[in-house]
Motif scaffolding. Structure first.
Motif, PDB file in Angstrom:
ATOM      1  N   ALA A   8       0.838  -1.201   0.000  1.00 54.66           N
ATOM      2  CA  ALA A   8       0.000   0.000   0.000  1.00 54.66           C
ATOM      3  C   ALA A   8       0.874   1.252   0.000  1.00 54.66           C
ATOM      4  O   ALA A   8       0.547   2.247  -0.660  1.00 54.66           O
ATOM      5  CB  ALA A   8      -0.929  -0.013   1.212  1.00 54.66           C
ATOM      6  N   GLU A   9       1.994   1.204   0.707  1.00 51.91           N
ATOM      7  CA  GLU A   9       2.883   2.372   0.798  1.00 51.91           C
ATOM      8  C   GLU A   9       3.631   2.637  -0.515  1.00 51.91           C
ATOM      9  O   GLU A   9       3.870   3.786  -0.876  1.00 51.91           O
ATOM     10  CB  GLU A   9       3.903   2.194   1.925  1.00 51.91           C
ATOM     11  N   SER A  10       3.990   1.579  -1.235  1.00 46.85           N
ATOM     12  CA  SER A  10       4.783   1.772  -2.446  1.00 46.85           C
ATOM     13  C   SER A  10       3.952   1.778  -3.732  1.00 46.85           C
ATOM     14  O   SER A  10       4.475   2.109  -4.802  1.00 46.85           O
ATOM     15  CB  SER A  10       5.872   0.692  -2.539  1.00 46.85           C
ATOM     16  N   PHE A  11       2.666   1.459  -3.637  1.00 44.59           N
ATOM     17  CA  PHE A  11       1.823   1.399  -4.832  1.00 44.59           C
ATOM     18  C   PHE A  11       1.769   2.748  -5.549  1.00 44.59           C
ATOM     19  O   PHE A  11       2.073   2.842  -6.738  1.00 44.59           O
ATOM     20  CB  PHE A  11       0.411   0.930  -4.460  1.00 44.59           C
ATOM     21  N   GLY A  12       1.372   3.795  -4.834  1.00 38.92           N
ATOM     22  CA  GLY A  12       1.252   5.130  -5.437  1.00 38.92           C
ATOM     23  C   GLY A  12       2.550   5.617  -6.062  1.00 38.92           C
ATOM     24  O   GLY A  12       2.563   5.999  -7.240  1.00 38.92           O
ATOM     25  N   PRO A  13       3.668   5.597  -5.308  1.00 40.80           N
ATOM     26  CA  PRO A  13       4.928   6.035  -5.892  1.00 40.80           C
ATOM     27  C   PRO A  13       5.359   5.203  -7.106  1.00 40.80           C
ATOM     28  O   PRO A  13       5.932   5.742  -8.053  1.00 40.80           O
ATOM     29  CB  PRO A  13       5.933   5.883  -4.743  1.00 40.80           C
ATOM     30  N   THR A  14       5.053   3.916  -7.089  1.00 39.61           N
ATOM     31  CA  THR A  14       5.415   3.068  -8.235  1.00 39.61           C
ATOM     32  C   THR A  14       4.660   3.526  -9.477  1.00 39.61           C
ATOM     33  O   THR A  14       5.245   3.652 -10.559  1.00 39.61           O
ATOM     34  CB  THR A  14       5.118   1.588  -7.936  1.00 39.61           C
ATOM     35  N   ILE A  15       3.362   3.796  -9.334  1.00 36.95           N
ATOM     36  CA  ILE A  15       2.549   4.253 -10.470  1.00 36.95           C
ATOM     37  C   ILE A  15       2.987   5.650 -10.910  1.00 36.95           C
ATOM     38  O   ILE A  15       3.101   5.937 -12.102  1.00 36.95           O
ATOM     39  CB  ILE A  15       1.040   4.260 -10.103  1.00 36.95           C
ATOM     40  N   GLU A  16       3.240   6.529  -9.934  1.00 32.90           N
ATOM     41  CA  GLU A  16       3.604   7.920 -10.224  1.00 32.90           C
ATOM     42  C   GLU A  16       4.950   8.056 -10.935  1.00 32.90           C
ATOM     43  O   GLU A  16       5.124   8.931 -11.780  1.00 32.90           O
ATOM     44  CB  GLU A  16       3.665   8.725  -8.921  1.00 32.90           C
ATOM     45  N   ASN A  17       5.912   7.208 -10.578  1.00 32.96           N
ATOM     46  CA  ASN A  17       7.295   7.398 -11.010  1.00 32.96           C
ATOM     47  C   ASN A  17       7.734   6.527 -12.185  1.00 32.96           C
ATOM     48  O   ASN A  17       8.920   6.495 -12.509  1.00 32.96           O
ATOM     49  CB  ASN A  17       8.242   7.176  -9.828  1.00 32.96           C
ATOM     50  N   ASN A  18       6.792   5.832 -12.816  1.00 34.62           N
ATOM     51  CA  ASN A  18       7.139   4.960 -13.939  1.00 34.62           C
ATOM     52  C   ASN A  18       6.125   5.147 -15.062  1.00 34.62           C
ATOM     53  O   ASN A  18       4.943   5.359 -14.809  1.00 34.62           O
ATOM     54  CB  ASN A  18       7.158   3.499 -13.476  1.00 34.62           C
ATOM     55  N   ASP A  19       6.594   5.046 -16.296  1.00 31.13           N
ATOM     56  CA  ASP A  19       5.728   5.254 -17.460  1.00 31.13           C
ATOM     57  C   ASP A  19       4.689   4.147 -17.581  1.00 31.13           C
ATOM     58  O   ASP A  19       3.500   4.406 -17.721  1.00 31.13           O
ATOM     59  CB  ASP A  19       6.575   5.345 -18.727  1.00 31.13           C
ATOM     60  N   ILE A  20       5.130   2.881 -17.529  1.00 35.42           N
ATOM     61  CA  ILE A  20       4.217   1.749 -17.660  1.00 35.42           C
ATOM     62  C   ILE A  20       4.437   0.809 -16.483  1.00 35.42           C
ATOM     63  O   ILE A  20       5.564   0.392 -16.214  1.00 35.42           O
ATOM     64  CB  ILE A  20       4.437   0.978 -18.980  1.00 35.42           C
ATOM     65  N   VAL A  21       3.349   0.491 -15.804  1.00 34.44           N
ATOM     66  CA  VAL A  21       3.397  -0.440 -14.679  1.00 34.44           C
ATOM     67  C   VAL A  21       2.322  -1.495 -14.888  1.00 34.44           C
ATOM     68  O   VAL A  21       1.155  -1.169 -15.094  1.00 34.44           O
ATOM     69  CB  VAL A  21       3.172   0.275 -13.324  1.00 34.44           C
ATOM     70  N   LEU A  22       2.727  -2.754 -14.847  1.00 29.57           N
ATOM     71  CA  LEU A  22       1.814  -3.879 -14.939  1.00 29.57           C
ATOM     72  C   LEU A  22       1.748  -4.513 -13.557  1.00 29.57           C
ATOM     73  O   LEU A  22       2.776  -4.897 -13.001  1.00 29.57           O
ATOM     74  CB  LEU A  22       2.336  -4.876 -15.971  1.00 29.57           C
ATOM     75  N   VAL A  23       0.547  -4.589 -12.991  1.00 32.55           N
ATOM     76  CA  VAL A  23       0.381  -5.078 -11.620  1.00 32.55           C
ATOM     77  C   VAL A  23      -0.410  -6.380 -11.626  1.00 32.55           C
ATOM     78  O   VAL A  23      -1.510  -6.449 -12.189  1.00 32.55           O
ATOM     79  CB  VAL A  23      -0.350  -4.041 -10.740  1.00 32.55           C
ATOM     80  N   ASP A  24       0.155  -7.378 -10.968  1.00 32.47           N
ATOM     81  CA  ASP A  24      -0.485  -8.678 -10.794  1.00 32.47           C
ATOM     82  C   ASP A  24      -0.958  -8.785  -9.349  1.00 32.47           C
ATOM     83  O   ASP A  24      -0.149  -8.802  -8.427  1.00 32.47           O
ATOM     84  CB  ASP A  24       0.531  -9.791 -11.111  1.00 32.47           C
ATOM     85  N   PHE A  25      -2.281  -8.808  -9.150  1.00 32.33           N
ATOM     86  CA  PHE A  25      -2.851  -9.026  -7.827  1.00 32.33           C
ATOM     87  C   PHE A  25      -3.038 -10.532  -7.676  1.00 32.33           C
ATOM     88  O   PHE A  25      -3.732 -11.143  -8.485  1.00 32.33           O
ATOM     89  CB  PHE A  25      -4.202  -8.307  -7.695  1.00 32.33           C
ATOM     90  N   TRP A  26      -2.433 -11.115  -6.647  1.00 27.60           N
ATOM     91  CA  TRP A  26      -2.380 -12.562  -6.519  1.00 27.60           C
ATOM     92  C   TRP A  26      -2.425 -12.984  -5.050  1.00 27.60           C
ATOM     93  O   TRP A  26      -2.395 -12.142  -4.154  1.00 27.60           O
ATOM     94  CB  TRP A  26      -1.086 -13.082  -7.150  1.00 27.60           C
ATOM     95  N   ALA A  27      -2.482 -14.298  -4.821  1.00 24.23           N
ATOM     96  CA  ALA A  27      -2.371 -14.873  -3.476  1.00 24.23           C
ATOM     97  C   ALA A  27      -1.726 -16.253  -3.606  1.00 24.23           C
ATOM     98  O   ALA A  27      -1.910 -16.939  -4.625  1.00 24.23           O
ATOM     99  CB  ALA A  27      -3.734 -14.998  -2.808  1.00 24.23           C
ATOM    100  N   SER A  28      -1.001 -16.654  -2.595  1.00 26.95           N
ATOM    101  CA  SER A  28      -0.267 -17.918  -2.650  1.00 26.95           C
ATOM    102  C   SER A  28      -1.182 -19.136  -2.719  1.00 26.95           C
ATOM    103  O   SER A  28      -0.802 -20.173  -3.258  1.00 26.95           O
ATOM    104  CB  SER A  28       0.673 -18.034  -1.449  1.00 26.95           C
ATOM    105  N   TRP A  29      -2.397 -19.040  -2.201  1.00 31.04           N
ATOM    106  CA  TRP A  29      -3.332 -20.160  -2.211  1.00 31.04           C
ATOM    107  C   TRP A  29      -4.084 -20.296  -3.535  1.00 31.04           C
ATOM    108  O   TRP A  29      -4.791 -21.270  -3.761  1.00 31.04           O
ATOM    109  CB  TRP A  29      -4.344 -20.050  -1.063  1.00 31.04           C
ATOM    110  N   CYS A  30      -3.946 -19.324  -4.407  1.00 27.38           N
ATOM    111  CA  CYS A  30      -4.678 -19.272  -5.686  1.00 27.38           C
ATOM    112  C   CYS A  30      -3.882 -20.020  -6.761  1.00 27.38           C
ATOM    113  O   CYS A  30      -2.840 -19.550  -7.204  1.00 27.38           O
ATOM    114  CB  CYS A  30      -4.891 -17.807  -6.059  1.00 27.38           C
ATOM    115  N   GLN A  31      -4.379 -21.189  -7.168  1.00 25.19           N
ATOM    116  CA  GLN A  31      -3.652 -21.990  -8.156  1.00 25.19           C
ATOM    117  C   GLN A  31      -3.504 -21.286  -9.517  1.00 25.19           C
ATOM    118  O   GLN A  31      -2.409 -21.347 -10.098  1.00 25.19           O
ATOM    119  CB  GLN A  31      -4.300 -23.369  -8.311  1.00 25.19           C
ATOM    120  N   PRO A  32      -4.526 -20.608 -10.051  1.00 26.01           N
ATOM    121  CA  PRO A  32      -4.299 -19.870 -11.300  1.00 26.01           C
ATOM    122  C   PRO A  32      -3.204 -18.794 -11.136  1.00 26.01           C
ATOM    123  O   PRO A  32      -2.437 -18.545 -12.056  1.00 26.01           O
ATOM    124  CB  PRO A  32      -5.661 -19.251 -11.612  1.00 26.01           C
ATOM    125  N   CYS A  33      -3.141 -18.186  -9.949  1.00 21.65           N
ATOM    126  CA  CYS A  33      -2.100 -17.187  -9.677  1.00 21.65           C
ATOM    127  C   CYS A  33      -0.713 -17.828  -9.725  1.00 21.65           C
ATOM    128  O   CYS A  33       0.225 -17.281 -10.320  1.00 21.65           O
ATOM    129  CB  CYS A  33      -2.297 -16.553  -8.297  1.00 21.65           C
TER     130      CYS A  33
END
Length: 123
Positions: A8-33
């Motif tokens: 949560a703390e680094s999400f905003g700065p990552t989006i703000e400071n980079n031209d293209i950001v691809l984010v994968d929302f995942w969980a360790s228990w999720c087999q497709p993930c």
């Protein structure tokens, strides 16, 4: 470039400071993930002009809620601070390459104009 874990703390700065950001929302228990992770990692090695970020939805439940994540994996792409793609479900390598090509090929002047128009209509 390898993938980076964001919080949560680094999400905003990552989006703000980079031209293209691809984010994968995942969980360790999720087999497709888990099955999608090597595809995401391999793409990160091919596209060094894109930041590949991962959000562990178990550790970052508030961030996942704020991003309206209702199904995982969910992939989001940001270009010039604008969310330009969001889709639940794992992609194969060619589908991921198609998404990246589309994001890179966007006319961002047009996208920013559309965003400004939507914001003006909402006010």
């Amino acid at each position: 470039m390898a993938t980076v874990n964001i919080t949560a703390e680094s999400f905003g700065p990552t989006i703000e400071n980079n031209d293209i950001v691809l984010v994968d929302f995942w969980a360790s228990w999720c087999q497709p993930c888990v099955r999608f992770a090597p595809t995401f990692e391999a793409a990160s090695e091919k596209h060094d002009d894109v930041v590949f970020a991962k959000v562990d939805t178990e550790a970052e439940q508030q961030l996942a809620a704020e991003a309206n994540i209702t199904s995982i994996p969910t992939l989001m792409a940001f270009r010039e601070k604008v969310l330009v793609f969001a889709q639940p479900g794992a992609l194969n390598a060619s589908q991921l390459d198609e998404v990246l090509a589309a994001v890179k090929g966007l006319d961002m002047a047009d996208v920013h104009a559309q965003v400004a128009k939507q914001q003006a209509e909402a006010n």
